[in-house]
Design a protein around this motif. Structure first.
Motif, PDB file in Angstrom:
ATOM      1  N   ALA A 268     -12.839 -21.825 -48.445  1.00 25.50           N
ATOM      2  CA  ALA A 268     -12.770 -20.449 -47.923  1.00 25.50           C
ATOM      3  C   ALA A 268     -11.464 -19.771 -48.346  1.00 25.50           C
ATOM      4  N   TYR A 269     -10.479 -20.555 -48.770  1.00 24.17           N
ATOM      5  CA  TYR A 269      -9.164 -19.979 -49.102  1.00 24.17           C
ATOM      6  C   TYR A 269      -8.810 -20.081 -50.583  1.00 24.17           C
ATOM      7  N   LEU A 270      -9.031 -21.217 -51.194  1.00 26.76           N
ATOM      8  CA  LEU A 270      -8.697 -21.416 -52.617  1.00 26.76           C
ATOM      9  C   LEU A 270      -7.306 -20.864 -52.912  1.00 26.76           C
ATOM     10  N   SER A 271      -6.305 -21.333 -52.166  1.00 23.90           N
ATOM     11  CA  SER A 271      -5.029 -20.619 -52.177  1.00 23.90           C
ATOM     12  C   SER A 271      -4.031 -21.048 -53.249  1.00 23.90           C
ATOM     13  N   VAL A 272      -4.262 -22.153 -53.928  1.00 21.16           N
ATOM     14  CA  VAL A 272      -3.253 -22.590 -54.901  1.00 21.16           C
ATOM     15  C   VAL A 272      -3.559 -21.974 -56.263  1.00 21.16           C
ATOM     16  N   SER A 273      -2.576 -21.295 -56.845  1.00 21.55           N
ATOM     17  CA  SER A 273      -2.838 -20.565 -58.089  1.00 21.55           C
ATOM     18  C   SER A 273      -3.075 -21.527 -59.245  1.00 21.55           C
ATOM     19  N   THR A 274      -3.869 -21.063 -60.197  1.00 22.55           N
ATOM     20  CA  THR A 274      -4.172 -21.885 -61.371  1.00 22.55           C
ATOM     21  C   THR A 274      -2.908 -22.199 -62.188  1.00 22.55           C
ATOM     22  N   PRO A 275      -2.016 -21.228 -62.470  1.00 24.79           N
ATOM     23  CA  PRO A 275      -0.817 -21.569 -63.255  1.00 24.79           C
ATOM     24  C   PRO A 275      -0.003 -22.694 -62.608  1.00 24.79           C
ATOM     25  N   VAL A 276       0.125 -22.671 -61.301  1.00 25.28           N
ATOM     26  CA  VAL A 276       0.875 -23.732 -60.621  1.00 25.28           C
ATOM     27  C   VAL A 276       0.179 -25.075 -60.796  1.00 25.28           C
ATOM     28  N   GLN A 277      -1.130 -25.075 -60.681  1.00 23.55           N
ATOM     29  CA  GLN A 277      -1.858 -26.338 -60.834  1.00 23.55           C
ATOM     30  C   GLN A 277      -1.716 -26.883 -62.250  1.00 23.55           C
ATOM     31  N   ARG A 278      -1.843 -25.993 -63.235  1.00 24.08           N
ATOM     32  CA  ARG A 278      -1.732 -26.432 -64.637  1.00 24.08           C
ATOM     33  C   ARG A 278      -0.316 -26.928 -64.927  1.00 24.08           C
ATOM     34  N   ALA A 279       0.656 -26.361 -64.239  1.00 31.18           N
ATOM     35  CA  ALA A 279       2.057 -26.749 -64.499  1.00 31.18           C
ATOM     36  C   ALA A 279       2.494 -27.920 -63.625  1.00 31.18           C
ATOM     37  N   SER A 280       1.601 -28.406 -62.771  1.00 27.56           N
ATOM     38  CA  SER A 280       2.044 -29.360 -61.742  1.00 27.56           C
ATOM     39  C   SER A 280       2.678 -30.623 -62.330  1.00 27.56           C
ATOM     40  N   GLY A 281       2.119 -31.130 -63.449  1.00 28.26           N
ATOM     41  CA  GLY A 281       2.681 -32.351 -64.031  1.00 28.26           C
ATOM     42  C   GLY A 281       4.132 -32.144 -64.418  1.00 28.26           C
ATOM     43  N   ALA A 282       4.402 -31.046 -65.123  1.00 24.24           N
ATOM     44  CA  ALA A 282       5.778 -30.768 -65.577  1.00 24.24           C
ATOM     45  C   ALA A 282       6.693 -30.489 -64.385  1.00 24.24           C
ATOM     46  N   LEU A 283       6.179 -29.769 -63.400  1.00 22.72           N
ATOM     47  CA  LEU A 283       7.024 -29.418 -62.246  1.00 22.72           C
ATOM     48  C   LEU A 283       7.345 -30.662 -61.413  1.00 22.72           C
ATOM     49  N   ILE A 284       6.351 -31.513 -61.233  1.00 20.28           N
ATOM     50  CA  ILE A 284       6.600 -32.761 -60.491  1.00 20.28           C
ATOM     51  C   ILE A 284       7.625 -33.602 -61.261  1.00 20.28           C
ATOM     52  N   ALA A 285       7.441 -33.668 -62.591  1.00 24.78           N
ATOM     53  CA  ALA A 285       8.375 -34.470 -63.398  1.00 24.78           C
ATOM     54  C   ALA A 285       9.800 -33.921 -63.312  1.00 24.78           C
ATOM     55  N   SER A 286       9.913 -32.586 -63.210  1.00 20.58           N
ATOM     56  CA  SER A 286      11.254 -31.982 -63.140  1.00 20.58           C
ATOM     57  C   SER A 286      11.974 -32.395 -61.859  1.00 20.58           C
TER      58      SER A 286
END
Ligand SMILES: Cc1ncc(COP(=O)(O)O)c(C=O)c1O
Length: 389
Positions: A268-286
Motif C-alpha cells: 500500500a506504500y511502496l515507499s523506498v525509492s528505486t534509485p536508493v534500492q539500486r544504489a544499496s550495495g554501494a551505499l552499504i559498502a561505503s
C-alpha cells in the motif's frame, strides 16, 4: 474540527525547545551536545558517495512491496558481515526504522493493543506507537554499575493486549547491550505468550569494547516471531538517504504468515525509492569507511568525557558499551530541566535531560558523542561546571 487523538492536542513546544528557538532567532551560537546527526559533525564522506544514485537502471520502475531482489540480497549480505544468516526472502526494505515500526504495529496490533518498550530508551516510541493507535507500556532497565533488563518488570507489564516486546540493543541512550541470557529469556517469553519480539539493532556496529555476553543479533536463535531492525541511517551514517530494513526470523509457519500480511501493508506504500534500492550495495559498502570514522570520533569523545568527569567527583559517567551517546549523573540539587535551561541560557550549551528518555529518577544529562572534539570538550567543560555550581 476534530482531529485524530493520534496526534497530541497540545502542540506547545517544551521550555527547552522554546529557549533554544529564542537563542537561535537572536543569532546566539549554541554548542549542541545533542547533535546526533552524523552528517553535521564534520565527518568526511567520499565525494562520489552518491554517484550510484544516478544509475540509469533506476529509470525503470518495478514496484515491489518488500523491495527489489538485488537490494534485499545486499541487506542479507550485510547481515552476513555481522555473522548472521538471513534469507533475502525474509528481508523487507523500508524508508527508515520509524517506518519499519509503523509497518510492524499495523501487522501486529489492533487499536488499543500494547507493545512493551524499554525504559529508559528512545523517546520516539511514544509518538510512533500513538500514531498507530497502539499503547506503549514500559518495562525497566536497571542500573547497578551496568544496565540489565528487569525481567520481572517485563512480566508485570505484559497484559492480554500485549502484542510485542521491543528490545533496543545497543540501547539509546544507555549504550547497553541486551545480554545473550536476557535475549533468550525475552525470546522464550514471547514464544510462550504468542507475541512478537521486535529488535532494534540500528547501533549494532558501534560497540565500544568487547562484551563477551553480547548477543550478535536478535535473529541469531529466535524462539518467537522476531523482527530485526536496521538501516543506513546509523550503519553507514546516512540518515538522509532513507533506507532502512527489517528481517524476520523465528518459527517458519509464523514467519510465512507474517510476511504474507506484511506484503499487503508494504504494497500500500511502496515507499523506498528505486534509485536508493539500486544504489544499496554501494551505499552499504561505503558504511565500512564511515563506521571507522564514527567509531574513532565516539571513542575519542568518550575518553575525553571520562577524563573531564573524573575531575568532578560529584558527577558520574555511566559506562557506555556501544552507540553514540553517553549519560552523566549529576547532583540532583535542582531539577534536570532547571539545569538544562540554565546551561542553555547562560552558557549556550545544549544537552538533553534524562527525563527526555524516561529515566525513572533525576538527575541525569544525556550527551551525543558525535560532535567535533574541540566543540565537545568545550561544551562538556561548561556543562560540568554548571552541573556542580
Ligand atoms: C534506537 C533508535 N532506533 C532508530 C533510530 C532512527 O533510525 P531511522 O533514522 O532509521 O528512523 C534511532 C535514531 O536515533 C534510534 O536511536
Amino acid at each position: 474540527m476534530k482531529f485524530s487523538d493520534r496526534v497530541p492536542s497540545d502542540l506547545t513546544p517544551n521550555r527547552i525547545t522554546t529557549a533554544l528557538a529564542d537563542l537561535r532567532s537572536r543569532g546566539v551560537p549554541i554548542i549542541d551536545l545533542t547533535e546526533s546527526n552524523p552528517t553535521r559533525v564534520g565527518l568526511a564522506y567520499r565525494g562520489d558517495l552518491l554517484d550510484p544514485l544516478a544509475d540509469r537502471a533506476s529509470l525503470t520502475y518495478e514496484p515491489s512491496p518488500f523491495g527489489l531482489e538485488c537490494a534485499r540480497a545486499e541487506v542479507a549480505a550485510d547481515y552476513r558481515r555481522r555473522g548472521v544468516e538471513v534469507d533475502r526472502a525474509r528481508v523487507i526494505l523500508t524508508a527508515s526504522t520509524s517506518e519499519a515500526y509503523s509497518l510492524l504495529f499495523k501487522l501486529l496490533c489492533d487499536p488499543g493493543d500494547e507493545v512493551l518498550v524499554p525504559r529508559p530508551s528512545y523517546p520516539l516510541f511514544d509518538h510512533l506507537t500513538r500514531l498507530d493507535a497502539v499503547r506503549a507500556r514500559p518495562y525497566l532497565l536497571g542500573y547497578d554499575g551496568a544496565w540489565t533488563v528487569d525481567l520481572d518488570s517485563v512480566r508485570t507489564a505484559l497484559t492480554s493486549r500485549t502484542r510485542a516486546i521491543i528490545v533496543v540493543s545497543p540501547n539509546n541512550p544507555t549504550g547497553s547491550f541486551v545480554s545473550a541470557d536476557e535475549m533468550a529469556a525475552l525470546s522464550g517469553l514471547c514464544a510462550e505468550r504468542g507475541i512478537a519480539l521486535i529488535g532494534d539493532e540500528v547501533f549494532a556496529d558501534y560497540g565500544l569494547g568487547d562484551r563477551p555476553d553480547r548477543h550478535p543479533s536478535m535473529l541469531a536463535e529466535p524462539l518467537a516471531l522476531t523482527f530485526g531492525l536496521g538501516g543506513l541511517s546509523k550503519s553507514a551514517g546516512l540518515p538522509q538517504i532513507k533506507l532502512g530494513w527489517m528481517a524476520a526470523g523465528g518459527p517458519a509457519s509464523l514467519v510465512d504468515a507474517a510476511l504474507a500480511r506484511l506484503e499487503v501493508i508494504a504494497d500500500a506504500y511502496l515507499s523506498v525509492s528505486t534509485p536508493v534500492q539500486r544504489a544499496s550495495g554501494a551505499l552499504i559498502a561505503s558504511g565500512a569507511e564511515t563506521r571507522d570514522r564514527v567509531r574513532a570520533r565516539v571513542a575519542g569523545n568518550y575518553r575525553e568525557l571520562a577524563a573531564l568527569v573524573g575531575d568532578h567527583p560529584a558527577c558520574t559517567l555511566l559506562p557506555v558499551a556501544a552507540g553514540w551517546s553517553a549519560v552523566v549523573q549529576v547532583p540532583a540539587t535542582r531539577a534536570e530541566e532547571a539545569l538544562v535551561l540554565t546551561l542553555l541560557e547562560q552558557d549556550h550549551v545544549l544537552v538533553h535531560p534524562g527525563y527526555f528518555y524516561d529515566f525513572p529518577r533525576e538527575a541525569f544529562v544525556v550527551l551525543s558523542l558525535l560532535p567535533e572534539p574541540r566543540v565537545f570538550r568545550d561544551g562538556v567543560e561548561k556543562a560540568l561546571e554548571r552541573a556542580v555550581a
